[in-house]
Write a protein that holds these residues in place. Sequence first.
Motif, PDB file in Angstrom:
ATOM      1  N   LYS A 165      -0.248  -9.678   1.440  1.00 58.80           N
ATOM      2  CA  LYS A 165       0.270  -8.816   2.616  1.00 58.80           C
ATOM      3  C   LYS A 165       1.629  -8.953   2.646  1.00 58.80           C
TER       4      LYS A 165
ATOM      5  N   THR B  31       5.873  -5.814   0.212  1.00 57.23           N
ATOM      6  CA  THR B  31       6.449  -4.623   0.786  1.00 57.23           C
ATOM      7  C   THR B  31       6.183  -3.470  -0.035  1.00 57.23           C
ATOM      8  N   ASN B  32       6.045  -2.207   0.722  1.00 58.84           N
ATOM      9  CA  ASN B  32       5.768  -0.948   0.160  1.00 58.84           C
ATOM     10  C   ASN B  32       6.989  -0.792  -0.745  1.00 58.84           C
ATOM     11  N   LEU B  33       8.110  -1.196  -0.608  1.00 59.29           N
ATOM     12  CA  LEU B  33       9.425  -1.001  -1.551  1.00 59.29           C
ATOM     13  C   LEU B  33       9.080  -1.883  -3.076  1.00 59.29           C
ATOM     14  N   GLN B  34       8.607  -3.149  -2.753  1.00 55.10           N
ATOM     15  CA  GLN B  34       8.215  -3.890  -3.787  1.00 55.10           C
ATOM     16  C   GLN B  34       7.101  -3.240  -4.841  1.00 55.10           C
ATOM     17  N   ARG B  35       6.303  -2.715  -4.219  1.00 59.65           N
ATOM     18  CA  ARG B  35       5.200  -2.018  -4.772  1.00 59.65           C
ATOM     19  C   ARG B  35       5.730  -0.998  -5.731  1.00 59.65           C
ATOM     20  N   ALA B  36       6.457  -0.275  -5.076  1.00 60.80           N
ATOM     21  CA  ALA B  36       7.100   1.119  -5.742  1.00 60.80           C
ATOM     22  C   ALA B  36       8.001   0.395  -6.884  1.00 60.80           C
TER      23      ALA B  36
END
Length: 287
Positions: free
Chosen positions: A3, A6-11
Amino acid sequence: MDKNFTNLQRAEVLVQALPYIKRYNGEVVVVKYGGNAMINPELKEQVMEDIVLLWLTGVKVVLVHGGGPEISDMMNKLGKKSEFVNGLRVTDKETVDIAQMVLAGKINKSLVTYLEAKGGKAMGISGMDGRLIEAKIKDERLGYVGEITKINIQPVSDLLEKGYIPVVSTIGCDRDGNTYNINADTAAAHIAGALNAKRLIMMTDIAGVLKDKDDPSTLIPDIRVSEAKKLFDEGVISGGMIPKVDCCIEAISRGVKKVIIMDGRVPHSILMELFTDEGAGTMVHGD
């Protein structure tokens, strides 16, 4: 997924995988599936996810499977004792019928169902379909254990062309109508060679080729075919690893670019090998 991721890390993870996705897009990758990754339900699910993800990124994946433990279980249920000669199952007519039932039936169709459930488009075939794997008796003492004489790759090529993930059970046949149990590593090497595959991934229950078989930290990440003989002579490659490395060399001699012996007990090891710098296991390649 964590959790805290972050979305940035996923990207960023996806962007870092992009060069590898481009490298394998449209290429053939053969996965020989077996060992603990085939028995452990959690690992099985992760392998199916890896294969569907590869397929969705444009990789032409072929899944080749065995199923020795399941054959033994079925034989026990039917009151038939397993016999082995030099590590190979003695396969009389009744045993090869059981092998056909388990491999081409139960296991093959369950893997197709798993892949479909994960969003893939899969088709199960055996080495008997379209005479994909032609064979002859390997050793009279072993009965219907087959030595491959010919691969008729068209059924697999047709499925790949139509956008399917072919799932191949390693049962062979001859022109007299006999059925043979085929070693899955050997079958995968021959099929990968016939497809001129970019990669053959062989899933095992150890980290790869180890300098010290009892110490996973001694993993040899890279072996040239010319170096393999020395490792055989030194006893570094020994026991059950000998036939696996022999199959790697066989595959390369038949046109496969690189073969990876990989620890199937590691979650998502296929993705780690193909889509990261680090890779996983031991890579065997030509000189």
